[in-house]
Motif scaffolding. Structure first.
Motif, PDB file in Angstrom:
ATOM      1  N   UNK A 109       1.056  -1.422   0.048  1.00 32.78           N
ATOM      2  CA  UNK A 109      -0.231  -0.288   0.148  1.00 32.78           C
ATOM      3  C   UNK A 109       1.081   0.790  -0.023  1.00 32.78           C
ATOM      4  N   UNK A 110       0.131   2.461  -0.620  1.00 31.78           N
ATOM      5  CA  UNK A 110       0.938   3.560  -0.983  1.00 31.78           C
ATOM      6  C   UNK A 110       0.276   4.205   0.476  1.00 31.78           C
ATOM      7  N   UNK A 111      -0.923   3.816   0.894  1.00 37.39           N
ATOM      8  CA  UNK A 111      -2.025   5.263   2.045  1.00 37.39           C
ATOM      9  C   UNK A 111      -2.685   3.915   2.299  1.00 37.39           C
ATOM     10  N   UNK A 149      -5.374   2.243   0.198  1.00 34.02           N
ATOM     11  CA  UNK A 149      -4.196   2.414  -2.238  1.00 34.02           C
ATOM     12  C   UNK A 149      -3.050   1.632  -2.054  1.00 34.02           C
ATOM     13  N   UNK A 150      -3.482   0.881  -2.910  1.00 35.50           N
ATOM     14  CA  UNK A 150      -1.819  -0.122  -3.513  1.00 35.50           C
ATOM     15  C   UNK A 150      -0.887   0.814  -4.487  1.00 35.50           C
ATOM     16  N   UNK A 151      -0.031  -0.255  -4.806  1.00 32.10           N
ATOM     17  CA  UNK A 151       0.785   0.753  -5.543  1.00 32.10           C
ATOM     18  C   UNK A 151       0.831   0.564  -6.899  1.00 32.10           C
ATOM     19  N   UNK A 152      -0.066  -0.521  -7.300  1.00 29.02           N
ATOM     20  CA  UNK A 152      -0.899  -0.295  -8.857  1.00 29.02           C
ATOM     21  C   UNK A 152      -1.772   0.841  -8.795  1.00 29.02           C
TER      22      UNK A 152
END
Length: 138
Positions: free
Chosen positions: A70-72, A116-119
């Motif tokens: 995840x990014x957030x 929110x995932x990296x993709x």
């Protein structure tokens, strides 16, 4: 028992608020989710939310959220007057995408975590926490 018109209006207003306020809180949570995701589809897998089934005191409810990649991660308490609890942001050098904290809950409600995932995709997890003593003025 006889009620005056003023007492009847006050009682009916209080009864109406009892039914309307939970829907407003849920709508505020839905708005926060839509703002975070931009209206994108949300998967039901990819986030692990750990919260107690029963919290004796709503002032300090321990939670832990984890979403590898995840990014957030945004955490919401759907029944609180202000549903947004926290947003955790992770950079590319983060060792793990995990956070733990204590939150305040007004009463029995759903705690929601959206990652929110990296993709660019989104994942969701929710857990109902039963609160015996409310923490937001309750």
């Amino acid at each position: 028992m006889n009620f005056t018109r003023r007492e009847t209006l006050a009682l009916s207003g209080a009864a109406a608020l009892t039914f309307v306020l939970p829907f407003r809180a849920s709508a505020a949570a839905d708005d926060a989710i839509a703002e975070f995701t931009g209206g994108a589809a949300i998967a039901d897998a990819g986030v692990e939310l750990t919260a107690p089934e029963i919290a004796e005191n709503g002032n300090t409810v321990p939670i832990e959220v984890s979403a590898p990649g995840a990014t957030s991660i945004m955490v919401l308490a759907a029944g609180n007057p202000t549903p947004g609890v926290a947003t955790f942001n992770y950079g590319p050098l983060a060792a793990s995408q995990t956070a733990s904290t204590r939150i305040r809950l007004a009463g029995t409600q759903d705690v929601i975590a959206i990652a929110k995932l990296a993709d660019g995709s989104f994942a969701r997890s929710a857990k109902t926490v039963k609160v015996t003593i409310g923490g937001c003025g309750g």
